[in-house]
Design an enzyme around this catalytic site. Structure first.
Site, mmCIF file in Angstrom:
data_model
loop_
_atom_site.group_PDB
_atom_site.id
_atom_site.type_symbol
_atom_site.label_atom_id
_atom_site.label_comp_id
_atom_site.label_asym_id
_atom_site.label_seq_id
_atom_site.Cartn_x
_atom_site.Cartn_y
_atom_site.Cartn_z
ATOM 1 N N ASP A 17 28.750 -72.581 62.305
ATOM 2 C CA ASP A 17 29.088 -73.100 60.971
ATOM 3 C C ASP A 17 30.464 -73.771 60.973
ATOM 4 O O ASP A 17 31.363 -73.356 61.710
ATOM 5 C CB ASP A 17 29.064 -71.931 59.970
ATOM 6 C CG ASP A 17 29.010 -72.421 58.535
ATOM 7 O OD1 ASP A 17 28.719 -73.606 58.309
ATOM 8 O OD2 ASP A 17 29.267 -71.604 57.634
ATOM 9 N N HIS A 34 28.913 -82.678 63.456
ATOM 10 C CA HIS A 34 27.740 -82.196 64.195
ATOM 11 C C HIS A 34 27.774 -82.714 65.638
ATOM 12 O O HIS A 34 27.415 -81.996 66.576
ATOM 13 C CB HIS A 34 26.449 -82.641 63.504
ATOM 14 C CG HIS A 34 26.278 -82.071 62.121
ATOM 15 N ND1 HIS A 34 26.531 -80.744 61.837
ATOM 16 C CD2 HIS A 34 25.892 -82.639 60.947
ATOM 17 C CE1 HIS A 34 26.304 -80.532 60.539
ATOM 18 N NE2 HIS A 34 25.919 -81.664 59.986
ATOM 19 N N LEU A 128 20.055 -68.776 82.509
ATOM 20 C CA LEU A 128 20.317 -68.447 81.101
ATOM 21 C C LEU A 128 19.225 -69.075 80.243
ATOM 22 O O LEU A 128 18.800 -70.204 80.506
ATOM 23 C CB LEU A 128 21.685 -68.997 80.670
ATOM 24 C CG LEU A 128 22.035 -68.839 79.187
ATOM 25 C CD1 LEU A 128 23.446 -68.271 79.022
ATOM 26 C CD2 LEU A 128 21.955 -70.147 78.413
HETATM 27 C C1 FPP Z 1 26.509 -75.816 59.936
HETATM 28 O O1 FPP Z 1 27.721 -76.454 59.625
HETATM 29 C C2 FPP Z 1 25.895 -76.507 61.049
HETATM 30 C C3 FPP Z 1 24.669 -77.074 61.037
HETATM 31 C C4 FPP Z 1 23.805 -77.087 59.858
HETATM 32 C C5 FPP Z 1 24.164 -77.782 62.194
HETATM 33 C C6 FPP Z 1 24.532 -77.168 63.509
HETATM 34 C C7 FPP Z 1 24.327 -78.164 64.546
HETATM 35 C C8 FPP Z 1 25.125 -78.343 65.612
HETATM 36 C C9 FPP Z 1 26.271 -77.523 65.989
HETATM 37 C C10 FPP Z 1 24.852 -79.426 66.542
HETATM 38 C C11 FPP Z 1 23.930 -78.950 67.597
HETATM 39 C C12 FPP Z 1 22.652 -79.349 67.115
HETATM 40 C C13 FPP Z 1 21.617 -79.649 67.811
HETATM 41 C C14 FPP Z 1 20.670 -80.477 67.088
HETATM 42 C C15 FPP Z 1 21.371 -79.201 69.206
HETATM 43 P P1 FPP Z 1 27.890 -77.113 58.187
HETATM 44 O O2 FPP Z 1 27.439 -78.527 58.275
HETATM 45 O O3 FPP Z 1 27.178 -76.286 57.167
HETATM 46 O O4 FPP Z 1 29.421 -77.043 58.013
HETATM 47 P P2 FPP Z 1 30.227 -76.796 56.647
HETATM 48 O O5 FPP Z 1 29.930 -75.378 56.222
HETATM 49 O O6 FPP Z 1 31.633 -76.982 57.060
HETATM 50 O O7 FPP Z 1 29.746 -77.830 55.666
#
Ligand code: FPP
Length: 242
Positions: A17, A34, A128
């Site tokens: 997150d 992302h 892994l």
């Molecule tokens: C939450 O942060 C994150 C996500 C919804 C996406 C997680 C994806 C990645 C780390 C990239 C890797 C992905 C793939 C497709 C392999 P948020 O966007 O809710 O952050 P915020 O709380 O700061 O808004």
């Protein structure tokens, strides 16, 4: 500080997150967060291999993430496809077995093909297992498992339900980490996390480096997992060297 290998969690699960906030702080579009998150995931996989972690399960796209703006959803799909085509060879060389966990419903043919191809190409790898939860929700997982058992007329027990969950082949996480400062599970591995150690940190996912992972592993090493028992009942308790 290094952690003795027997204290390293076998299976770590992570709610990655904070990508959006990381990007906003830099006046960048959320998707930039992302993209940075993918690089951090790549490095986290490598560190997990080095530390002897056997399974890493990450929450990349939840069943609820469809509610996000369409361009962010499309961007996440694109990031997944691009990352897979770019990283597949390295993942194969590193012995990483990729599994995608979640519903394939609603995913485009291109995305589905890309997931299937990555799973097929890495199926023999054993160093892994990387479970990428994509279009996943813990409630979906439970309903799907219960429906499968009901359709087969099978008895519903803890063991039979566990065996139908999408994580059946890799087991329950020992440690669940959530970055980004929130303290909730957000429909992640609801059943599987029943006895997991939980670790929350304020670091935003794109800033989650080797040191941050080691701090989580260190915290885990200091926990006592009692699974409902008392300290005295645990294996090894009160034993004196003979
Ligand atoms: C939450 O942060 C994150 C996500 C919804 C996406 C997680 C994806 C990645 C780390 C990239 C890797 C992905 C793939 C497709 C392999 P948020 O966007 O809710 O952050 P915020 O709380 O700061 O808004």
């Amino acid at each position: 500080m290094a952690v003795a290998s027997e204290s390293v969690p076998r299976h770590i699960a992570i709610v990655m997150d904070g990508n959006g906030r990381w990007a906003s702080k830099r006046f960048l579009p959320r998707i930039a967060g992302h993209k940075q998150g993918v690089d951090v995931l790549k490095r986290t996989v490598r560190t997990c291999v080095l530390r002897g972690v056997q399974v890493l399960t990450v929450f990349a796209f939840s069943s609820e993430n469809w509610k996000r703006p369409a361009d962010e959803v499309a961007g996440l799909m694109e990031i997944l496809v691009v990352a897979l085509s770019r990283e597949l060879n390295q993942l194969k060389q590193d012995g990483v077995h990729l599994q995608f966990i979640g519903s394939r419903e609603g995913l485009s043919d291109r995305v589905q093909q890309s997931l299937l191809n990555a799973e097929r190409e890495t199926a023999e790898n054993r160093t892994l297992t990387l479970n990428v939860c994509f279009n996943y929700g813990g409630r979906w997982d439970l309903v799907h498992a219960a429906r499968t058992l009901a359709a087969a007329g099978a008895e519903i027990t803890e063991a039979s339900l566990s065996a139908e969950l999408s994580t059946a082949s890799t087991g329950d996480p020992d440690l669940v980490v959530r970055t980004g400062g929130e303290m909730r599970l957000s429909n992640f591995l609801l059943w599987q996390a029943a006895y997991s150690e939980l670790y929350f940190c304020d670091v935003l996912w794109p800033d989650f480096d080797e040191g941050a992972l080691d701090r989580a592993i260190q915290a885990y090493a200091g926990r006592e997992r009692r699974f409902g028992m008392t300290s005295e009942q645990l294996p090894g308790a009160g034993n004196t060297a003979t």
